[in-house]
Structures are given as C-alpha cells and as structure tokens.
Scaffold this motif. Structure first.
Motif, PDB file in Angstrom:
ATOM      1  N   VAL A  83      10.781  83.369  52.608  1.00 32.52           N
ATOM      2  CA  VAL A  83      11.126  83.883  53.928  1.00 32.52           C
ATOM      3  C   VAL A  83      12.226  83.002  54.500  1.00 32.52           C
ATOM      4  CG1 VAL A  83      10.273  84.553  56.185  1.00 32.52           C
ATOM      5  CG2 VAL A  83       8.724  84.562  54.225  1.00 32.52           C
ATOM      6  N   ASP A  84      13.413  83.564  54.601  1.00 31.53           N
ATOM      7  CA  ASP A  84      14.535  82.808  55.138  1.00 31.53           C
ATOM      8  C   ASP A  84      14.518  82.920  56.661  1.00 31.53           C
ATOM      9  OD1 ASP A  84      17.035  81.707  55.739  1.00 31.53           O
ATOM     10  OD2 ASP A  84      17.942  83.683  55.622  1.00 31.53           O
ATOM     11  N   ASP A  85      14.207  81.812  57.287  1.00 28.20           N
ATOM     12  CA  ASP A  85      14.003  81.804  58.732  1.00 28.20           C
ATOM     13  C   ASP A  85      15.332  81.580  59.464  1.00 28.20           C
ATOM     14  OD1 ASP A  85      12.947  81.615  61.238  1.00 28.20           O
ATOM     15  OD2 ASP A  85      11.957  79.685  60.932  1.00 28.20           O
ATOM     16  N   GLY A  86      16.280  82.480  59.235  1.00 31.14           N
ATOM     17  CA  GLY A  86      17.564  82.386  59.928  1.00 31.14           C
ATOM     18  C   GLY A  86      18.381  81.161  59.555  1.00 31.14           C
ATOM     19  N   SER A  87      18.367  80.789  58.286  1.00 33.21           N
ATOM     20  CA  SER A  87      19.126  79.608  57.856  1.00 33.21           C
ATOM     21  C   SER A  87      20.609  79.805  58.110  1.00 33.21           C
ATOM     22  CB  SER A  87      18.923  79.368  56.355  1.00 33.21           C
ATOM     23  OG  SER A  87      17.584  79.152  56.071  1.00 33.21           O
ATOM     24  N   ARG A  88      21.273  78.698  58.428  1.00 28.74           N
ATOM     25  CA  ARG A  88      22.713  78.788  58.662  1.00 28.74           C
ATOM     26  C   ARG A  88      23.498  78.224  57.478  1.00 28.74           C
ATOM     27  NH1 ARG A  88      21.111  77.677  64.185  1.00 28.74           N
ATOM     28  NH2 ARG A  88      20.712  75.618  63.347  1.00 28.74           N
ATOM     29  N   ASP A  89      22.804  77.909  56.403  1.00 28.64           N
ATOM     30  CA  ASP A  89      23.517  77.404  55.226  1.00 28.64           C
ATOM     31  C   ASP A  89      23.417  78.431  54.093  1.00 28.64           C
ATOM     32  OD1 ASP A  89      20.942  77.240  54.443  1.00 28.64           O
ATOM     33  OD2 ASP A  89      20.902  75.077  54.107  1.00 28.64           O
ATOM     34  N   ALA A  90      23.523  77.984  52.869  1.00 29.34           N
ATOM     35  CA  ALA A  90      23.603  78.931  51.747  1.00 29.34           C
ATOM     36  C   ALA A  90      22.231  79.394  51.254  1.00 29.34           C
ATOM     37  CB  ALA A  90      24.380  78.297  50.603  1.00 29.34           C
ATOM     38  N   THR A  91      21.165  79.082  51.988  1.00 29.71           N
ATOM     39  CA  THR A  91      19.816  79.406  51.509  1.00 29.71           C
ATOM     40  C   THR A  91      19.681  80.882  51.117  1.00 29.71           C
ATOM     41  OG1 THR A  91      18.933  77.704  52.965  1.00 29.71           O
ATOM     42  CG2 THR A  91      17.368  79.293  52.081  1.00 29.71           C
ATOM     43  N   SER A 137      16.686  87.690  61.462  1.00 28.22           N
ATOM     44  CA  SER A 137      17.952  87.829  62.169  1.00 28.22           C
ATOM     45  C   SER A 137      18.388  86.524  62.828  1.00 28.22           C
ATOM     46  CB  SER A 137      17.824  88.915  63.235  1.00 28.22           C
ATOM     47  OG  SER A 137      16.814  88.560  64.152  1.00 28.22           O
ATOM     48  N   ARG A 138      17.417  85.622  63.037  1.00 31.42           N
ATOM     49  CA  ARG A 138      17.741  84.295  63.576  1.00 31.42           C
ATOM     50  C   ARG A 138      16.575  83.381  63.250  1.00 31.42           C
ATOM     51  NH1 ARG A 138      14.492  83.280  68.008  1.00 31.42           N
ATOM     52  NH2 ARG A 138      13.792  85.086  69.197  1.00 31.42           N
ATOM     53  N   ASN A 139      16.618  82.147  63.708  1.00 33.12           N
ATOM     54  CA  ASN A 139      15.510  81.229  63.460  1.00 33.12           C
ATOM     55  C   ASN A 139      14.341  81.540  64.405  1.00 33.12           C
ATOM     56  OD1 ASN A 139      14.469  78.104  64.375  1.00 33.12           O
ATOM     57  ND2 ASN A 139      14.386  78.682  62.244  1.00 33.12           N
ATOM     58  N   PHE A 140      13.208  81.940  63.832  1.00 37.73           N
ATOM     59  CA  PHE A 140      12.045  82.262  64.654  1.00 37.73           C
ATOM     60  C   PHE A 140      10.951  81.205  64.557  1.00 37.73           C
ATOM     61  CE2 PHE A 140      13.914  86.467  64.579  1.00 37.73           C
ATOM     62  CZ  PHE A 140      13.578  86.988  65.812  1.00 37.73           C
ATOM     63  N   GLY A 141      11.134  80.223  63.710  1.00 37.94           N
ATOM     64  CA  GLY A 141      10.119  79.176  63.567  1.00 37.94           C
ATOM     65  C   GLY A 141       9.216  79.403  62.371  1.00 37.94           C
ATOM     66  N   LYS A 142       8.627  78.321  61.908  1.00 39.59           N
ATOM     67  CA  LYS A 142       7.824  78.385  60.681  1.00 39.59           C
ATOM     68  C   LYS A 142       6.606  79.301  60.817  1.00 39.59           C
ATOM     69  CE  LYS A 142       5.309  75.656  57.340  1.00 39.59           C
ATOM     70  NZ  LYS A 142       4.527  74.461  57.071  1.00 39.59           N
ATOM     71  N   GLU A 143       5.996  79.305  61.992  1.00 34.72           N
ATOM     72  CA  GLU A 143       4.814  80.151  62.188  1.00 34.72           C
ATOM     73  C   GLU A 143       5.157  81.620  61.943  1.00 34.72           C
ATOM     74  OE1 GLU A 143       1.729  79.421  62.690  1.00 34.72           O
ATOM     75  OE2 GLU A 143       1.865  77.279  63.108  1.00 34.72           O
ATOM     76  N   SER A 144       6.271  82.061  62.494  1.00 38.86           N
ATOM     77  CA  SER A 144       6.686  83.451  62.314  1.00 38.86           C
ATOM     78  C   SER A 144       7.037  83.720  60.862  1.00 38.86           C
ATOM     79  CB  SER A 144       7.895  83.760  63.186  1.00 38.86           C
ATOM     80  OG  SER A 144       7.601  83.491  64.533  1.00 38.86           O
ATOM     81  N   HIS A 179       7.004  89.133  66.378  1.00 37.85           N
ATOM     82  CA  HIS A 179       7.089  87.712  66.058  1.00 37.85           C
ATOM     83  C   HIS A 179       8.416  87.357  65.405  1.00 37.85           C
ATOM     84  CE1 HIS A 179       2.741  88.397  66.302  1.00 37.85           C
ATOM     85  NE2 HIS A 179       2.686  87.154  66.722  1.00 37.85           N
ATOM     86  N   TYR A 180       9.041  88.384  64.801  1.00 33.36           N
ATOM     87  CA  TYR A 180      10.293  88.130  64.088  1.00 33.36           C
ATOM     88  C   TYR A 180      11.006  89.457  63.891  1.00 33.36           C
ATOM     89  CZ  TYR A 180       7.193  89.817  60.463  1.00 33.36           C
ATOM     90  OH  TYR A 180       6.307  90.574  59.768  1.00 33.36           O
ATOM     91  N   LEU A 181      12.286  89.400  63.604  1.00 30.10           N
ATOM     92  CA  LEU A 181      13.038  90.601  63.250  1.00 30.10           C
ATOM     93  C   LEU A 181      13.643  90.389  61.876  1.00 30.10           C
ATOM     94  CD1 LEU A 181      14.792  91.309  66.649  1.00 30.10           C
ATOM     95  CD2 LEU A 181      12.905  92.574  65.630  1.00 30.10           C
ATOM     96  N   VAL A 182      13.433  91.356  61.006  1.00 28.72           N
ATOM     97  CA  VAL A 182      13.937  91.227  59.642  1.00 28.72           C
ATOM     98  C   VAL A 182      15.357  91.777  59.574  1.00 28.72           C
ATOM     99  CG1 VAL A 182      13.607  91.938  57.259  1.00 28.72           C
ATOM    100  CG2 VAL A 182      11.634  91.395  58.681  1.00 28.72           C
ATOM    101  N   ASP A 183      16.232  90.974  59.009  1.00 26.08           N
ATOM    102  CA  ASP A 183      17.610  91.415  58.854  1.00 26.08           C
ATOM    103  C   ASP A 183      17.798  92.036  57.470  1.00 26.08           C
ATOM    104  OD1 ASP A 183      20.296  91.801  59.099  1.00 26.08           O
ATOM    105  OD2 ASP A 183      20.834  89.689  58.808  1.00 26.08           O
ATOM    106  N   GLU A 184      17.464  91.266  56.438  1.00 25.31           N
ATOM    107  CA  GLU A 184      17.624  91.777  55.073  1.00 25.31           C
ATOM    108  C   GLU A 184      16.382  91.462  54.269  1.00 25.31           C
ATOM    109  OE1 GLU A 184      21.326  90.707  52.972  1.00 25.31           O
ATOM    110  OE2 GLU A 184      21.855  89.774  54.874  1.00 25.31           O
ATOM    111  N   THR A 185      16.050  92.327  53.323  1.00 24.20           N
ATOM    112  CA  THR A 185      14.933  92.048  52.422  1.00 24.20           C
ATOM    113  C   THR A 185      15.062  92.904  51.173  1.00 24.20           C
ATOM    114  OG1 THR A 185      12.528  92.191  52.170  1.00 24.20           O
ATOM    115  CG2 THR A 185      13.531  93.750  53.674  1.00 24.20           C
ATOM    116  N   ASN A 186      14.449  92.468  50.083  1.00 26.82           N
ATOM    117  CA  ASN A 186      14.432  93.320  48.901  1.00 26.82           C
ATOM    118  C   ASN A 186      13.059  93.983  48.716  1.00 26.82           C
ATOM    119  OD1 ASN A 186      13.099  91.012  48.130  1.00 26.82           O
ATOM    120  ND2 ASN A 186      14.023  90.872  46.116  1.00 26.82           N
TER     121      ASN A 186
END
Ligand code: UDP
Ligand code: MG
Length: 312
Positions: A39-47, A67-74, A297-304
């Motif tokens: 789960v990529d929590d809105g990373s701003r690097d190459a993750t 879509s952005r950083n929502f925190g580890k709990e989310s 709790h979160y918004l999903v931007d991309e997923t497979n």
C-alpha cells in the motif's frame, strides 16, 4: 488464497526492493498461494514506480496507491480490506519485521490461533526511547480498558475470522494496537530479536509519537473524562473544607485581610484544572466531529486490483 501480506509503504524507495526480495523468497518457500499487497501511502519518491515494476513481472504482487499521504493506519486498513487470504500478515516495509517469522506464524495459525503476534525485545533501542515506551505502555494500561503490551506492534498474522471482525470496526480515528486487542480471539505471542531499519529513515517524529500516544488513550474509553469529574469533586471538597475553616477563624478571630497568596493560588489551581478538563472534553468533541463526517479513511488513486476487490 492462503497467505496475504499487507505492507504499508511511505517513501521507502531505498528499502522496498530488498523487502520485496526477502519477503517473496520467504513466501515462495512456504506456498505458491500467496499475495503481497503493497500500500503506497502517497509516497513522493520512486516507491510507486518500483511497486509497479514488481507487479509487472510477478503476479503475486498487488499494489494500492493513495491520492496523498493518509497515514499508516489508513494504509493498513486499505491492505486489510483488499486482502483475500485465509491468513493475513501485516508488516512494515523496512524489514524491521523479519519475514522469516511468517512460517512459524502460519504454523500457529493452522493450529487455530486467530492472532499470532510477534513481540520484539528492545535490543539496541535508545535507552531514553525504551524508557518512555515502557512508561507509556504502563500508563495506557492503567487508563484504558484494552490491554497493550510493550514490544507488540502491528506485526502479526490474523485469521480470516479475526480480520473480518477487525473490519467491522469502521471508526475514523483508528488506533490499531487497541483495535487488535479489543477484538480478542485466541492469541499466540512469539518473540523476535529487535532489528533496525534496513535502509531509509523512520517516519516518526517526537511530535507524531505524542499525538499517537494521546490517540491511544482517548480512542478507547471515557476514563479521562471521569478523571476530570473526580478532580473537580476533590477540588470542591477541599475548597469547602477551606471555606469552613476560614469562616470559623473569622467568627472567632475576626477578619484579617492578608490573603493574597491563597487567592492567587486558588485562582491559578482551579484555572488550570478547568482548562485541562475543557481540553479533554474538546479532544472528545473533536473526535466526534471527525466520526460524524463519515469521510473515507483513504482515497485510492491507482491499483492493480480489480474493481470490487475491496471488502467494505
Ligand atoms: N508508513 C506509512 N505511512 C506513514 C508513515 C509510515 O505507510 O505516513 C509506513 C512505513 O513505510 C513503514 C511503516 O509504516 O512501512 C513503519 O514506519 P517507520 O519504519 O517509519 O516507523 P518505525 O519503525 O520507526 O516505528
Ligand atoms: Mg520502521
């Protein structure tokens, strides 16, 4: 699906490749029926790019990107909702949670334990950090109804039953350590040697730890409110005693004016008590505010994952 692993990642480009390799080689040794949910929590690097790379050449890899950083709990919640395994393991992306333990966890899981929890020792931790952590756990244990134990975190395996139970709790302010303990079920604790991060840096600052700590106490009951009530009651009793003794002394000795110290003292004391109490009430009101909004709790931007793979 036999095993799903949920791995929240936030700016983990330095370590995620290593984690992916170690984790998959461990899982391959156990079964072919597994998935790794990053789960990529809105990373701003190459993750995210790295995750897509893994997914393109390994069908076991799933990713969900926020879509952005929502925190580890989310991030954990999202992973758990998408998990389809009979057993679900939650682990950090920085290899602080050794994948070697998964085999052992599965063994206990198959024996019928619903939560197989990994407990770390505090080897190599900074002395002050360990001291505060221990003190905190003791305090939370006293203040709340849920049992928290030092060294026990999110690294654990949940059975389907325990996971479904966990997902019935939809509260906005999530404090997983408490939620895990709240659901109960048969638990087995296994211990492991503490490890430091394989690469990259910790996402926790001292401030965020304090916030997390306050959340832990407040999200589980109303004991702090009751504490205010008792402090208030004690203050009333003490001031009544003081008033009566003052009255008696006035009756017998007459009024002596000097009383500056006691006046200031009571104003300050009760001013403080009231402010703290209002603050505590405010914390709860704030939480109610967020709960009633019922925001996701979160918004999903991309997923497979395919549409509808998420369990609500
Ligand atoms: N993490 C996350 N979102 C955040 C902060 C952290 O998903 O906003 C993830 C992070 O990528 C890691 C895990 O949570 O997999 C634990 O974070 P970290 O290692 O920084 O915490 P520590 O081990 O120092 O407590
Ligand atoms: Mg870590």
């Amino acid at each position: 699906m036999l095993i799903s692993t949920v791995v929240p990642c936030y700016n983990e480009e330095k370590v995620i490749g290593l984690t992916y390799e170690e984790l998959s080689s461990e899982l391959r040794g156990i079964t072919d029926d597994y998935e790794i949910i990053f789960v990529d929590d809105g990373s701003r690097d190459a993750t995210l790019a790295l995750l897509k790379g893994f997914a393109s050449c390994d069908r076991h890899v799933k990713y969900i990107s926020f879509s952005r950083n929502f925190g580890k709990e989310s991030a954990m919640l999202a992973g758990l909702r998408y998990s389809s395994g009979d057993f679900t393991v939650i682990m950090d992306a920085d290899l602080q949670h050794p994948p070697e333990l998964i085999g052992k966890m599965l063994e206990y899981g198959r024996q019928g334990f619903d939560q197989v929890i990994a407990q770390r020792d505090r080897e190599g931790d900074k002395k002050t950090g360990a001291f505060f952590a221990r003190a905190y756990y003791r305090l939370v244990d006293r203040l709340t109804d849920v049992k928290l134990t030092d060294g026990i975190g999110d690294f654990r395996m949940l059975s389907r039953k325990a996971l479904d139970a966990l997902l019935t709790m939809n509260e906005y302010n999530r404090f997983s350590k408490g939620l895990f303990s709240w659901i109960g079920f048969k638990e087995k604790i296994i211990s492991y040697r503490n490890r430091s991060r394989a690469a990259g840096s910790s996402k926790w600052s001292f401030g965020s730890l304090i916030h997390y700590g306050v959340d832990g106490v407040l999200s589980f009951n109303n004991k702090p409110l009751r504490f205010c009530f008792f402090i208030g009651a004690a203050a009333i009793i003490i001031s009544l005693i003081y008033l009566i003794s003052l009255f008696v002394s006035i009756v017998f000795k007459g009024i002596d004016l000097p009383g500056y110290f006691t006046t200031i003292f009571t104003i300050c004391l009760f001013g403080g008590v009231q402010l703290i109490s209002i603050g505590i009430i405010g914390e709860y009101v704030g939480r109610i505010y967020y709960e009633v909004k019922r925001r996701p709790h979160y918004l999903v931007d991309e997923t497979n994952f395919e549409k509808g793979a998420e369990q609500k």
